[in-house]
Design an enzyme around this catalytic site. Structure first.
Site, PDB file in Angstrom:
ATOM      1  N   CYS A 103      40.978  39.746  40.375  1.00 44.83           N
ATOM      2  CA  CYS A 103      40.861  39.430  38.960  1.00 44.83           C
ATOM      3  C   CYS A 103      42.046  38.566  38.512  1.00 44.83           C
ATOM      4  O   CYS A 103      42.447  37.654  39.207  1.00 44.83           O
ATOM      5  CB  CYS A 103      40.719  40.731  38.164  1.00 44.83           C
ATOM      6  SG  CYS A 103      40.095  40.558  36.483  1.00 44.83           S
ATOM      7  N   THR A 104      42.640  38.876  37.368  1.00 45.47           N
ATOM      8  CA  THR A 104      43.721  38.042  36.842  1.00 45.47           C
ATOM      9  C   THR A 104      45.046  38.261  37.560  1.00 45.47           C
ATOM     10  O   THR A 104      46.055  37.665  37.175  1.00 45.47           O
ATOM     11  CB  THR A 104      43.894  38.267  35.331  1.00 45.47           C
ATOM     12  OG1 THR A 104      43.983  39.665  35.060  1.00 45.47           O
ATOM     13  CG2 THR A 104      42.727  37.670  34.565  1.00 45.47           C
TER      14      THR A 104
END
Length: 227
Positions: A103-104
């Protein structure tokens, strides 16, 4: 002589999305002949999504690893402002066989200068931030570029973990773990991507995203400006 264990390092931080970490952790701790360490910038207890992960190791005390993984979350661009932490991440990445994120978490790798010229992915809502760090965004669940392996948003972390397991221990080992955990996704709704979600659901999600976007972009731009 016994082969040295494969060293997996997860680096977590406040306001992390816990499934970005716990999903891959559940799988990668099943790697044969491996040890897993959980570190954080300051060490100690780390609050994330209503859970507290206790007794993490200060990242500066980790001598090295074979695989380093950064989960994502609301705090990803916040921790990317910590230059001492980013220096430790660069040190560990330099000695790792694999540099990874979910993800981030990719934005943290980017802030450390580890995405320049690399193909990478992150949560679909934040892929537009990857070019700030010189990365080439790819809209796929798992993307590999050399020793860099990045996973998409949250649940993609399990696909990411299986990809990593197959790379390190072979397809059969990964499939055994997949079977043991009964990973056979059959979601009740086909609403997991912008392309498949109903238009109204997408619109409502984007309203929430826009509330976060100015702060996250400002933090990402600040981190990118320091590269």
């Amino acid at each position: 002589m016994t082969e040295a264990p494969f060293r997996v390092l997860f680096i977590i931080y406040p306001n992390m999305t816990q499934l970005d970490f716990t999903g891959p952790h559940q799988f990668l701790t099943r790697l044969p002949n491996s040890v897993t360490t959980i570190a954080s910038p300051a060490g100690g207890d780390v609050k994330a999504d209503g859970l507290v992960f206790a007794q993490t190791v200060p990242v500066a005390q980790v001598a090295g690893c074979d695989l380093v993984c950064l989960p994502g979350g609301a705090g990803a661009t916040e921790v990317s402002q910590d230059q001492d932490f980013l220096a430790e991440l660069r040190r560990l990445a330099a000695g790792s066989r694999y540099v990874t994120s979910v993800c981030t978490g990719a934005l943290i790798l980017g802030a450390a200068g580890l995405l320049r010229g690399k193909r990478a992915t992150t949560h679909w809502a934040w892929q537009d931030l990857l070019p700030l760090f010189g990365a080439i965004p790819v809209a796929e669940r798992v993307v590999r570029d050399g020793n860099l392996i990045t996973g998409g948003g949250v649940t993609a972390g399990i696909d990411f973990a299986l990809t990593v397991m197959a790379e390190i221990a072979g397809d059969e080992a990964a499939q055994m773990v997949q079977l043991g955990f009964e990973y056979a996704p059959a979601p009740p709704f086909d609403s997991g991507t912008p392309e498949t979600a109903p238009a109204e659901i997408l619109r409502r999600y984007q309203v929430v995203q826009r509330r976060m976007a100015p702060k996250r972009r400002a933090e990402a731009e600040a981190a990118a400006a320091r590269l």
